[in-house]
Scaffold this motif. Sequence first.
Motif, PDB file in Angstrom:
ATOM      1  N   TYR A  86      24.556  45.958  64.027  1.00  0.00           N
ATOM      2  CA  TYR A  86      23.400  46.813  63.814  1.00  0.00           C
ATOM      3  C   TYR A  86      23.566  47.494  62.475  1.00  0.00           C
ATOM      4  O   TYR A  86      24.670  47.561  61.917  1.00  0.00           O
ATOM      5  CB  TYR A  86      23.237  47.835  64.946  1.00  0.00           C
ATOM      6  N   SER A  87      22.470  47.980  61.933  1.00  0.00           N
ATOM      7  CA  SER A  87      22.508  48.674  60.659  1.00  0.00           C
ATOM      8  C   SER A  87      22.469  50.173  60.903  1.00  0.00           C
ATOM      9  O   SER A  87      21.577  50.677  61.589  1.00  0.00           O
ATOM     10  CB  SER A  87      21.318  48.269  59.782  1.00  0.00           C
ATOM     11  N   VAL A  88      23.430  50.889  60.317  1.00  0.00           N
ATOM     12  CA  VAL A  88      23.428  52.347  60.433  1.00  0.00           C
ATOM     13  C   VAL A  88      22.396  52.961  59.501  1.00  0.00           C
ATOM     14  O   VAL A  88      22.065  54.143  59.624  1.00  0.00           O
ATOM     15  CB  VAL A  88      24.824  52.931  60.140  1.00  0.00           C
ATOM     16  N   ASP A  89      21.893  52.166  58.556  1.00  0.00           N
ATOM     17  CA  ASP A  89      20.884  52.620  57.598  1.00  0.00           C
ATOM     18  C   ASP A  89      19.536  52.042  57.999  1.00  0.00           C
ATOM     19  O   ASP A  89      18.987  51.168  57.340  1.00  0.00           O
ATOM     20  CB  ASP A  89      21.268  52.177  56.183  1.00  0.00           C
TER      21      ASP A  89
ATOM     22  N   ILE B  92      28.258  61.081  44.673  1.00  0.00           N
ATOM     23  CA  ILE B  92      27.444  62.092  45.335  1.00  0.00           C
ATOM     24  C   ILE B  92      26.029  61.539  45.309  1.00  0.00           C
ATOM     25  O   ILE B  92      25.388  61.476  44.263  1.00  0.00           O
ATOM     26  CB  ILE B  92      27.527  63.450  44.628  1.00  0.00           C
ATOM     27  N   ASN B  93      25.579  61.075  46.446  1.00  0.00           N
ATOM     28  CA  ASN B  93      24.334  60.326  46.561  1.00  0.00           C
ATOM     29  C   ASN B  93      23.237  61.264  47.064  1.00  0.00           C
ATOM     30  O   ASN B  93      23.333  61.822  48.156  1.00  0.00           O
ATOM     31  CB  ASN B  93      24.566  59.166  47.530  1.00  0.00           C
TER      32      ASN B  93
ATOM     33  N   ALA C   2      16.690  63.163  49.640  1.00  0.00           N
ATOM     34  CA  ALA C   2      15.399  62.867  49.017  1.00  0.00           C
ATOM     35  C   ALA C   2      14.461  62.128  49.968  1.00  0.00           C
ATOM     36  O   ALA C   2      13.263  62.432  50.039  1.00  0.00           O
ATOM     37  CB  ALA C   2      15.611  62.042  47.748  1.00  0.00           C
ATOM     38  N   ARG C   3      15.005  61.164  50.707  1.00  0.00           N
ATOM     39  CA  ARG C   3      14.151  60.295  51.523  1.00  0.00           C
ATOM     40  C   ARG C   3      14.110  60.667  52.997  1.00  0.00           C
ATOM     41  O   ARG C   3      13.135  60.365  53.681  1.00  0.00           O
ATOM     42  CB  ARG C   3      14.605  58.836  51.380  1.00  0.00           C
ATOM     43  N   SER C   4      15.175  61.285  53.499  1.00  0.00           N
ATOM     44  CA  SER C   4      15.261  61.517  54.944  1.00  0.00           C
ATOM     45  C   SER C   4      15.427  62.979  55.322  1.00  0.00           C
ATOM     46  O   SER C   4      15.591  63.293  56.501  1.00  0.00           O
ATOM     47  CB  SER C   4      16.435  60.708  55.525  1.00  0.00           C
TER      48      SER C   4
ATOM     49  N   HIS D 135      14.734  54.319  45.065  1.00  0.00           N
ATOM     50  CA  HIS D 135      13.974  53.108  45.388  1.00  0.00           C
ATOM     51  C   HIS D 135      12.568  53.156  44.784  1.00  0.00           C
ATOM     52  O   HIS D 135      11.794  52.223  44.961  1.00  0.00           O
ATOM     53  CB  HIS D 135      13.874  52.930  46.899  1.00  0.00           C
ATOM     54  N   LYS D 136      12.250  54.252  44.094  1.00  0.00           N
ATOM     55  CA  LYS D 136      10.989  54.356  43.374  1.00  0.00           C
ATOM     56  C   LYS D 136      11.159  55.334  42.223  1.00  0.00           C
ATOM     57  O   LYS D 136      12.088  56.153  42.206  1.00  0.00           O
ATOM     58  CB  LYS D 136       9.852  54.781  44.305  1.00  0.00           C
TER      59      LYS D 136
END
Length: 275
Positions: free
Chosen positions: A117-120, A204-205, A210-212, A241-242
């Motif tokens: 499964y994907s954790v993301d 440091i992401n 930003a997205r979630s 991603h944008k």
Amino acid sequence: MEKINFHTHSSFCDGKNTPEEMVLSAIEKGISVLGFSSHSMFPFAGKWHVAPNGFENYVSEINRLKEKYADRIKIFCGFECDYYPSLTCPDKEFYKELNPDFLIGSVHYVAKDKKHYSVDNKTEMVKRGLELLYNNDGKQAVMDYFEAEMEMLRYGNFDIIGHPDLIRLRNKDLHFFDLSETWYKDLLKDFTKAVKNAGVIAEINTGGKARSGMEEFYPSNYLLELFFNAGIPVCVNSDAHKTELLDWGFEEAVALAKKTGYKELVYPCIGAVKI
């Protein structure tokens, strides 16, 4: 301070904009160095990766943009490489034929009992994965995620470890583990040793906030302190991603790095930048 981003997605994978649109936006935002890092499961692909027949076109396009905008911005071509046991690994030798400038190593998938499964993923999909693979044993799911991260660090050869505690992404909704528990903090200490031994840069992401709407960046403030105390270098990346998010949260992330004790950020290809 100088704005640099080495974690950038585009329409070659799951990004919303073309590479050239990302470049033009980066120039407008005052970003001096832009590293493209399309999702890769080379030589295979999932739904958000560069297609198997698209790698050469991707590299060619980024190299074209390097030359076209050389007098306005530095551009580097890289990949965010998935680690998936027995299938693909972020290894410079493995990617040699594509001649990337840098590699980000990331774990998005966890495999167990011939399933994965994907954790993301969307909250409902992560919930389903935890049910099917772990019978809702959140502790074991977290331990398996970090074991995959540590395997990637042992077997891979890359520059930056991407969003190192991505497993936190849906925990705010699903509450499948407690970040304050002793077992989790001990696990992060073991993980920190693995990052240190691999000699990679931790990012440091800012993308999770930003997205979630996450409360903290990747890594968490606690894990970032462990990295600092271990002497692990860090950089700041947006995982954009944008175009709108190319430099999202950079000032906050740099301030956090400084508060933690860092005096410089470190990037592939260019080295250390004082903050």
